[in-house]
Design an enzyme around this catalytic site. Structure first.
Site, PDB file in Angstrom:
ATOM      1  N   HIS A  40       5.623 -34.173 -61.992  1.00  0.00           N
ATOM      2  CA  HIS A  40       6.437 -33.131 -61.341  1.00  0.00           C
ATOM      3  C   HIS A  40       5.882 -32.724 -59.989  1.00  0.00           C
ATOM      4  O   HIS A  40       4.793 -32.182 -59.891  1.00  0.00           O
ATOM      5  CB  HIS A  40       6.510 -31.892 -62.244  1.00  0.00           C
ATOM      6  N   ASP A  42       7.410 -30.762 -56.341  1.00  0.00           N
ATOM      7  CA  ASP A  42       8.548 -30.031 -55.764  1.00  0.00           C
ATOM      8  C   ASP A  42       8.678 -30.181 -54.254  1.00  0.00           C
ATOM      9  O   ASP A  42       9.280 -29.317 -53.609  1.00  0.00           O
ATOM     10  CB  ASP A  42       8.443 -28.546 -56.128  1.00  0.00           C
ATOM     11  N   GLU A 143      15.341 -30.739 -62.838  1.00  0.00           N
ATOM     12  CA  GLU A 143      14.650 -29.654 -63.538  1.00  0.00           C
ATOM     13  C   GLU A 143      15.611 -28.535 -63.901  1.00  0.00           C
ATOM     14  O   GLU A 143      15.866 -27.636 -63.114  1.00  0.00           O
ATOM     15  CB  GLU A 143      13.507 -29.096 -62.679  1.00  0.00           C
ATOM     16  N   HIS A 170      15.550 -24.700 -67.128  1.00  0.00           N
ATOM     17  CA  HIS A 170      14.493 -24.124 -66.288  1.00  0.00           C
ATOM     18  C   HIS A 170      14.204 -22.769 -66.928  1.00  0.00           C
ATOM     19  O   HIS A 170      14.179 -22.689 -68.166  1.00  0.00           O
ATOM     20  CB  HIS A 170      14.920 -24.037 -64.808  1.00  0.00           C
ATOM     21  N   HIS A 216       9.351 -25.884 -69.964  1.00  0.00           N
ATOM     22  CA  HIS A 216      10.259 -24.741 -69.747  1.00  0.00           C
ATOM     23  C   HIS A 216      11.132 -24.364 -70.941  1.00  0.00           C
ATOM     24  O   HIS A 216      11.874 -23.381 -70.846  1.00  0.00           O
ATOM     25  CB  HIS A 216      11.197 -24.970 -68.545  1.00  0.00           C
ATOM     26  N   HIS A 237       5.373 -30.980 -66.926  1.00  0.00           N
ATOM     27  CA  HIS A 237       4.377 -30.123 -66.271  1.00  0.00           C
ATOM     28  C   HIS A 237       4.103 -28.885 -67.123  1.00  0.00           C
ATOM     29  O   HIS A 237       4.630 -27.814 -66.870  1.00  0.00           O
ATOM     30  CB  HIS A 237       4.789 -29.769 -64.837  1.00  0.00           C
ATOM     31  N   ASP A 306       2.601 -30.155 -60.569  1.00  0.00           N
ATOM     32  CA  ASP A 306       3.502 -29.084 -60.121  1.00  0.00           C
ATOM     33  C   ASP A 306       3.224 -28.699 -58.663  1.00  0.00           C
ATOM     34  O   ASP A 306       3.490 -27.568 -58.253  1.00  0.00           O
ATOM     35  CB  ASP A 306       3.370 -27.855 -61.034  1.00  0.00           C
TER      36      ASP A 306
HETATM   37 ZN   LIG Z   1       8.855 -26.022 -63.476  1.00  0.00          ZN
END
Ligand SMILES: [Zn+2]
Ligand SMILES: *[C@@H]1O[C@H](CO)[C@@H](O)[C@H](O)[C@H]1NC(C)=O
Ligand SMILES: *[C@@H]1O[C@H](CO)[C@@H](O)[C@H](O)[C@H]1NC(C)=O
Ligand SMILES: *[C@@H]1O[C@H](CO)[C@@H](O)[C@H](O)[C@H]1NC(C)=O
Length: 412
Positions: A40, A42, A143, A170, A216, A237, A306
């Protein structure tokens, strides 16, 4: 006497730093043989926030202020990366599908703009080949289940666009799965884990060859999926709950089931998930690797930093260039080459291959979610038996009634 002691300390110092160098060199060697595949990152979200996805306005070789750029990825010896196609929960019932499409698009365009660095891949075989070519094998993970807007067609088309995992939620419930905030008491359980439609989505993901990501979600959702899914799952993650009691982390009972089902937990580096505080260091992250290895075996591990999705990172892991230091720390803790390579990428590749094996060309589930289960004002009812809402906004009804009244009064 004193002098002798100084010489001894000096030698000790040289020796320990020289063993530190050795661990680092061995880490680099292993990372050149086996791809580090991170679950993961971003960066695409940063591209949206900073540049509204205008790649023409950014040079990823020089991008500054993010955890990720091309030189940092190279220094970090990243072999494969799941780029997150993330859109926040406030897009649910609004433009989540379009926002997700934009993030998928920017990931593809990033790969096209930097072909020397990134190679887009959609299978385990392609992933291995990209690594052999010296490219960062680039995969897409969506996600949050809100991105599919309770719709199988959207899920299937995401697969066609290259998405290879979907995180079921999420930090919000979808109409078919509960998220982790249910376990903190901040959200109310709506599906008691997975709803009946949620179960259909799991089976459809199995059929597509789409990896199911349980980061999540609530513990009940984890359990429902682990019981139902034919293919192994990932936590892209998440860290160990026993070391930091944050509900985003994975409790021991789940770690054991994940192991039994052949899945993996890709360890998150976010300070709040590592130590449950604002401060953490590389050694604290290594503790999570040791712990999960102890409870569920080295076969159940992966990396899920992450990066660029979190606000604080451990000392010694400030950006993606520091992965080899973490790998060196595992070696210092007496991990074998086999165990390290498993955590780097072999475990993930095993999971990916198994997910691919469950892929089937049968025509798929075409039963839509019951209309009343989607609490979305904007959703039209085309195709549903009763033609609910029929595409015309309900606000028209009072307007029509008023007009009729007005006409009545005017005419009288
Ligand atoms: Zn996340
Ligand atoms: C990063 O940004 C800082 C301050 O904005 C600047 O001084 C520095 O030169 C930048 N580095 C690169 C590599 O662009
Ligand atoms: C990392 O932090 C822990 C406390 O969380 C501390 O005990 C340890 O000494 C630190 N290690 C290093 C290498 O700084
Ligand atoms: C699915 O694939 C198998 C073998 O690849 C083939 O024999 C079968 O006809 C296919 N079925 C459909 C519905 O395409």
């Amino acid at each position: 006497m004193i002098k002798k002691m100084w010489i001894f300390l000096f030698l000790l110092c040289i020796c320990s730093s020289c063993s530190a160098v050795q661990y680092r060199l061995r880490a680099e060697k292993l990372m050149k043989e086996t791809p580090l595949i991170d679950g993961h990152n971003d960066l695409p979200w940063q591209l949206l926030k900073r540049y509204n996805n205008q790649l023409s306005k950014v040079d990823l070789n020089k991008l500054n202020g993010t955890h990720t750029n091309i030189p940092k990825l190279r220094d970090g010896l990243i072999g494969g990366q799941f780029w997150s196609a993330y859109t926040p929960c406030d897009t649910q019932y609004r433009d989540s599908v379009r926002q997700t499409l934009e993030q998928i698009d920017v990931i593809h365009r990033m790969c096209q703009k930097y072909p020397e660095t990134f190679q887009f891949v959609g299978s385990s075989t392609e992933l291995i080949n990209a690594f052999k070519r010296g490219r960062v094998a680039s995969l897409i993970g969506v996600e949050g289940g809100h991105s599919i807007d309770s719709n199988m067609a959207t899920l299937r088309l995401f697969y066609q666009l290259g998405v290879r995992y979907v995180t079921l939620t999420h930090s919000c419930n979808t109409p078919w799965a509960d998220n982790w905030l249910v376990d903190t008491g901040n959200d109310i359980s709506e599906s008691n884990g997975l709803s009946e439609y949620g179960k259909k989505i799991i089976l459809e993901m199995n059929r597509l060859g789409m990896i199911i990501d349980l980061a999540h979600v609530s513990v009940k959702t984890m359990k429902d999926v682990l019981q139902l899914s034919k293919a192994p799952v990932i936590f892209s993650h998440s860290s160990a709950y026993a070391l930091c009691n944050h509900k985003r982390n994975v409790p021991d009972e789940i770690l054991k089931i994940v192991r039994k089902k052949g899945g993996i937990v890709m360890v998150n580096f976010y300070n709040q998930y590592v130590t449950c505080s604002s401060a953490a260091n590389l050694s604290d992250v290594a503790d999570h690797f040791d712990y999960i290895k102890k409870v569920a075996g080295y076969q159940t591990l992966g990396f899920g930093g992450d990066y660029d999705g979190v606000t604080s990172l451990p000392t010694g892991l400030a950006d993606v260039s520091f992965y080899p230091d973490l790998v060196a720390e595992l070696l210092r803790r007496k991990w074998t080459d086999l165990e390290v390579k498993a955590a780097l990428g072999d475990n993930f590749i095993r999971v990916f291959k198994q997910v691919e094996q469950f892929k089937s060309n049968s025509s798929g589930d075409d039963e839509p979610i019951p209309y009343e289960q989607v609490k979305n004002q904007c959703r039209t009812g085309y195709g549903y038996e009763k033609q609910i809402n029929n595409g015309s906004p309900p606000v028209l009804l009072p307007a029509v009634v008023t007009l009729v009244y007005l006409a009545h009064y005017l005419l009288v």
